[in-house]
Scaffold this motif. Sequence first.
Motif, PDB file in Angstrom:
ATOM      1  N   GLY A  15       0.901  -1.123  -0.097  1.00  0.00           N
ATOM      2  CA  GLY A  15       0.202   0.155   0.072  1.00  0.00           C
ATOM      3  C   GLY A  15       0.645   1.227  -0.066  1.00  0.00           C
ATOM      4  N   SER A  16       0.274   2.494   0.021  1.00  0.00           N
ATOM      5  CA  SER A  16       0.667   3.587  -0.135  1.00  0.00           C
ATOM      6  C   SER A  16       0.245   4.691   1.189  1.00  0.00           C
ATOM      7  N   LEU A  17       1.280   5.517   1.431  1.00  0.00           N
ATOM      8  CA  LEU A  17       0.799   6.464   2.533  1.00  0.00           C
ATOM      9  C   LEU A  17       1.566   7.688   2.105  1.00  0.00           C
ATOM     10  N   ARG A  18       0.838   9.028   2.402  1.00  0.00           N
ATOM     11  CA  ARG A  18       1.828  10.149   2.229  1.00  0.00           C
ATOM     12  C   ARG A  18       1.703  11.018   3.486  1.00  0.00           C
ATOM     13  N   LEU A  19       3.095  11.280   3.860  1.00  0.00           N
ATOM     14  CA  LEU A  19       3.296  11.945   5.037  1.00  0.00           C
ATOM     15  C   LEU A  19       3.419  13.359   4.658  1.00  0.00           C
ATOM     16  N   SER A  20       2.784  14.206   5.546  1.00  0.00           N
ATOM     17  CA  SER A  20       2.893  15.842   5.415  1.00  0.00           C
ATOM     18  C   SER A  20       3.708  16.260   6.587  1.00  0.00           C
ATOM     19  N   CYS A  21       4.519  17.353   6.504  1.00  0.00           N
ATOM     20  CA  CYS A  21       5.237  18.196   7.520  1.00  0.00           C
ATOM     21  C   CYS A  21       4.779  19.531   7.308  1.00  0.00           C
ATOM     22  N   ALA A  22       3.953  20.089   8.174  1.00  0.00           N
ATOM     23  CA  ALA A  22       3.826  21.523   7.975  1.00  0.00           C
ATOM     24  C   ALA A  22       4.934  22.301   8.722  1.00  0.00           C
ATOM     25  N   VAL A  23       5.474  23.141   7.927  1.00  0.00           N
ATOM     26  CA  VAL A  23       6.859  23.870   8.648  1.00  0.00           C
ATOM     27  C   VAL A  23       6.514  25.359   8.929  1.00  0.00           C
ATOM     28  N   SER A  24       6.911  25.858   9.938  1.00  0.00           N
ATOM     29  CA  SER A  24       6.705  27.273  10.218  1.00  0.00           C
ATOM     30  C   SER A  24       7.664  27.945   9.245  1.00  0.00           C
ATOM     31  N   ARG A  25       7.293  29.232   8.539  1.00  0.00           N
ATOM     32  CA  ARG A  25       7.675  29.940   7.462  1.00  0.00           C
ATOM     33  C   ARG A  25       9.260  30.248   8.015  1.00  0.00           C
ATOM     34  N   SER A  69       9.072  15.835  -1.521  1.00  0.00           N
ATOM     35  CA  SER A  69       8.544  16.906  -2.392  1.00  0.00           C
ATOM     36  C   SER A  69       8.186  18.120  -1.367  1.00  0.00           C
ATOM     37  N   LYS A  70       8.239  19.324  -1.863  1.00  0.00           N
ATOM     38  CA  LYS A  70       7.494  20.466  -1.061  1.00  0.00           C
ATOM     39  C   LYS A  70       6.751  21.306  -1.810  1.00  0.00           C
ATOM     40  N   ASP A  71       5.626  21.964  -1.357  1.00  0.00           N
ATOM     41  CA  ASP A  71       4.836  23.002  -1.526  1.00  0.00           C
ATOM     42  C   ASP A  71       5.305  24.204  -1.049  1.00  0.00           C
ATOM     43  N   ASN A  72       6.036  25.184  -1.853  1.00  0.00           N
ATOM     44  CA  ASN A  72       6.249  26.577  -1.218  1.00  0.00           C
ATOM     45  C   ASN A  72       5.329  27.344  -0.650  1.00  0.00           C
ATOM     46  N   ALA A  73       4.254  27.228  -1.450  1.00  0.00           N
ATOM     47  CA  ALA A  73       2.822  27.938  -1.019  1.00  0.00           C
ATOM     48  C   ALA A  73       2.151  27.720   0.270  1.00  0.00           C
ATOM     49  N   LYS A  74       2.541  26.435   0.540  1.00  0.00           N
ATOM     50  CA  LYS A  74       1.969  25.838   2.053  1.00  0.00           C
ATOM     51  C   LYS A  74       3.193  25.656   2.767  1.00  0.00           C
ATOM     52  N   ASN A  75       4.352  26.014   2.657  1.00  0.00           N
ATOM     53  CA  ASN A  75       5.290  25.596   3.549  1.00  0.00           C
ATOM     54  C   ASN A  75       5.381  24.207   4.165  1.00  0.00           C
TER      55      ASN A  75
END
Length: 114
Positions: A15-25, A69-75
């Motif tokens: 199976g698959s999972l996607r981990l996210s990491c919310a980062v302070s600006r 990967s990263k999303d710069n708009a969402k940090n």
Amino acid sequence: APLVESGGGLVQAGGSLRLSCAVSRSVFSRGTMGWYRQAPGKEREFVARLISDLRKFYADSVKGRFTISKDNAKNTVYLQMNNLQPEDTALYFCNSRIGPNDVWGQGTQVTVSS
């Protein structure tokens, strides 16, 4: 907290999972981002690091299966994990490296059943 992980859970092998990491600006703009993991009874180990869109590094054990990967708009930094195996079971940590200093999140548990 400067780093907050989410997205862990229980998944069957394959199976698959996607981990996210919310980062302070302030942290997101200054450091390089990575993921590490720690299985029970083992030391924390490197999983992936993102230097730039063209410079990404992976542990041999996850090459071809995991993508950072990263999303710069969402940090936010992501770890897409495909074809998960029981040996991928661990507490996964988001990491920011700013010069010689490391900043860590609290971790998110990934459990892969066989």
